[in-house]
Design an enzyme around this catalytic site. Structure first.
Site, PDB file in Angstrom:
ATOM      1  N   HIS A 188       0.807  -1.221   0.000  1.00  0.00           N
ATOM      2  CA  HIS A 188       0.000   0.000   0.000  1.00  0.00           C
ATOM      3  C   HIS A 188       0.837   1.267   0.000  1.00  0.00           C
ATOM      4  O   HIS A 188       0.376   2.323  -0.414  1.00  0.00           O
ATOM      5  CB  HIS A 188      -1.031  -0.051   1.123  1.00  0.00           C
ATOM      6  CG  HIS A 188      -2.153  -0.950   0.747  1.00  0.00           C
ATOM      7  ND1 HIS A 188      -2.195  -2.268   1.132  1.00  0.00           N
ATOM      8  CD2 HIS A 188      -3.207  -0.757  -0.073  1.00  0.00           C
ATOM      9  CE1 HIS A 188      -3.255  -2.829   0.591  1.00  0.00           C
ATOM     10  NE2 HIS A 188      -3.885  -1.948  -0.139  1.00  0.00           N
ATOM     11  N   CYS A 491      -9.345  -2.612 -10.770  1.00  0.00           N
ATOM     12  CA  CYS A 491      -8.852  -1.475  -9.977  1.00  0.00           C
ATOM     13  C   CYS A 491      -7.550  -1.804  -9.254  1.00  0.00           C
ATOM     14  O   CYS A 491      -7.105  -1.026  -8.416  1.00  0.00           O
ATOM     15  CB  CYS A 491      -9.905  -0.987  -8.999  1.00  0.00           C
ATOM     16  SG  CYS A 491     -10.407  -2.225  -7.806  1.00  0.00           S
TER      17      CYS A 491
END
Ligand code: PEP
Ligand code: MG
Length: 566
Positions: A188, A491
């Site tokens: 992330h 995505c």
């Protein structure tokens, strides 16, 4: 001490080039496990006072050059370091015989627990307390201050690893680039760097001994976040070459405008991945068609208490309003694994990525899902935006039905699921029969298909979306869309890779959502190829025996100008 010229190759995760000063991020030092117990309390008390005062002064100095918002935080943290009660609590630990850093750590933990118990605003302040603890321990141990150092000039941030919460606070005007020694391309932190539009490379390996780099006067670095090249102490020739690459890229992107489509007009919506209201505002200014992934958990990273419905509603309204009539796809809370949320902690797990994360967590903490959906519905009603809501980590029909019922019950108009678990990719037709759309999360789909932890950079080659098994999973997810007439998008990070974007289009994906800075290159790549070429690429890639073969087969079919887009 001078550092030597060296060229290192990592994995590019956010394209663009940069060169400049280096700012090394030192890790939090932790308690000194070899320290003696305290005998001389007076002397130790003096050391604590000095350490806390050094922390307070350095924070206040930093506040002088910081933005208004950062100033507030820094001043408040400095005040905490000067809090008399806090010092008393540390002295109490010293009197009990604890060593210096143990006393600081234990006393601050007790204080933080009290704050967390109080909840709300006070609970939020626990993070500042931890900051005081880490800094005070660093001073006491004679180590560099932890965290991202104050950037007196625009610099390239170099870290062994960065927490997503730290990355999110970076000022894109001051952070020229990010170089991470460890980490993985779908961690992330990498995702956030791309979202902030900061050139970044991960898995750069031994970026050189950190201590040497931290102490080297005037050390510089150059970075190409597209190809993942990092040059320590670059020569003028290196910098000229990077500048040339960057100019070629800009020229190739100069004509990239408008909606996404192939050369022959097959439409593929190009969307932004966002994580905060500020991201939404920045993305909405760009030439793109909306957002295909709003990672709502990024709003709450580092928070001690769950945000209220009212607070969430305000944030969602801001995000929806930013996009106007364009679509916005909200993903409900995906906490767990590398995105732990303190207020949604279900305790230690042996394998957090295989544990109670995503929708599994909100099935247990139903209150979190309910309050989020309530806030989303309120923001939708207030703005009338084109809102689509999806749940992460769906694996079964029961989970999909549970979520769809809840989202529809509050009046949300479009309800979908993320396909990021192989079970969902294989069963996509059944799952899509009960929801309105699906979005493939290629980061987790690769992780779970290949049984390779996405946080573990050493496994990057297994996590490669070019792995034919992963591509087959994606094909299966798309086939479910065709069978049910439902919409399937992507995505995950693969959507922002110009070459993979072509393959995904050929597999039948109808939208690609990515860091906004990647849209231009993907749009330009699509425009250079027609749909049948994309389908041919997809067929070759899926049938290839290895990831390298898949990529090589596709490269044979690409337009030569694609090389300028990487
Ligand atoms: C994914 O898994 O591809 C995805 C988009 O979700 P995240 O990266 O936030 O896990
Ligand atoms: Mg995911």
């Amino acid at each position: 001490m001078a550092v030597e010229h060296r060229v290192l190759l990592g994995i590019g995760v956010s394209s663009g080039t940069a060169h400049g000063a280096i700012a090394v991020v030192s890790p939090a030092p932790g308690v000194d496990t070899h320290e003696p117990r305290t005998d001389d309390v007076d002397a130790a008390t003096q050391q604590v006072s000095d350490a806390l005062e050094t922390v307070a002064t350095s924070l206040l100095e930093r506040a002088e050059h910081a933005s208004e918002k950062a100033q507030e935080i820094l001043n408040a943290t400095a005040k905490m370091a000067r809090d008399r009660g806090l010092k008393k609590a540390i002295v109490k630990e010293l009197k009990n015989g604890s060593g210096l850093t143990r006393a600081i750590s234990d006393a601050i933990q007790k204080y933080a627990d009290m704050f967390i118990e109080l909840g709300g605003y006070m609970a939020e302040r626990a993070t500042d307390l931890y900051d005081v603890r880490d800094r005070a321990i660093a001073v006491a141990r004679g180590l560099p201050m932890p965290g991202i150092p104050e950037l007196s000039e625009p610099s390239i941030i170099v870290a062994r690893d960065l927490a997503p919460a730290e990355t999110a606070t970076l000022d894109p005007d001051k952070a020229l680039g990010i170089v991470i020694a460890e980490g993985g391309p779908t961690s992330h932190t990498a995702i956030l760097a791309a979202q902030l539009g900061i050139p970044a490379a991960v898995r750069v390996g031994k970026v050189v001994d950190f201590a040497t780099l931290a102490q080297a006067e005037g050390a510089t670095m150059a970075l190409d976040g597209g190809v993942g090249e990092v040059i320590i102490a670059p020569s003028q020739e290196d910098i000229d070459l990077l500048t040339e690459r960057s100019e070629q890229r800009e020229a190739a992107l100069a004509d990239s405008h408008g909606v996404g489509m192939t050369y022959d007009g097959h439409r593929v919506a190009l969307l932004a991945n966002i994580g905060t209201a500020d991201d939404a505002k920045r993305a909405a200014e760009k030439d793109l068609e909306g957002s295909g992934l709003f990672r709502t958990e990024f709003l709450f990273l580092g928070r001690e208490a769950a945000p209220s419905v009212e607070e969430q509603t305000e944030v969602y309204k801001t995000v929806f309003e930013a996009f106007g009539k364009r679509r916005i796809t909200v993903r409900t809370l995906d906490a767990g694994a590398d995105k732990p949320l303190k207020f949604a902690d279900l305790g230690e797990e042996e394998n957090p990525a295989l544990g109670r994360r995503g929708v599994r967590l909100t099935r247990i903490r139903e209150d979190l899902m309910d309050s989020q959906l309530e806030a989303l519905a309120a923001a939708y009603k207030a703005t009338g935006a084109d809102v689509r809501v999806m749940a992460p980590m769906i694996a079964t029909m029961e989970e999909a039905q549970w979520f769809a019922d809840k989202a529809r019950a509050v009046g949300l108009p479009s309800v979908g699921i993320m396909i990021e678990v192989p079970a969902a990719a294989i069963n996509s037709a059944q799952l899509l029969s009960i929801v309105d759309f699906a979005s493939i999360g290629t980061n987790d789909l690769a992780q779970y298909t290949m049984a390779a932890d996405r946080m573990q950079g050493e496994l990057a080659s297994l996590l490669d979306v070019w792995q034919p098994a992963v591509l087959r999973m994606i094909r299966s997810a798309c086939q479910g869309g065709t069978a049910t007439g439902k919409y399937v998008g992507v995505c995950g990070e693969a959507g922002g890779d110009p070459l993979l974007a072509l393959v995904l289009t050929g597999l039948g994906v109808q939208s690609l959502s990515m860091a906004p800075t990647k849209v231009g290159a993907v749009r330009a790549a699509l425009k250079l190829h027609d749909l049948s070429t994309c389908q041919q690429m997809a067929a070759y890639a899926v049938d290839a025996p290895t990831a390298n073969d898949a990529r090589a087969a596709v490269e044979k079919l690409i337009h030569p100008d694609v090389k300028f887009l990487i």
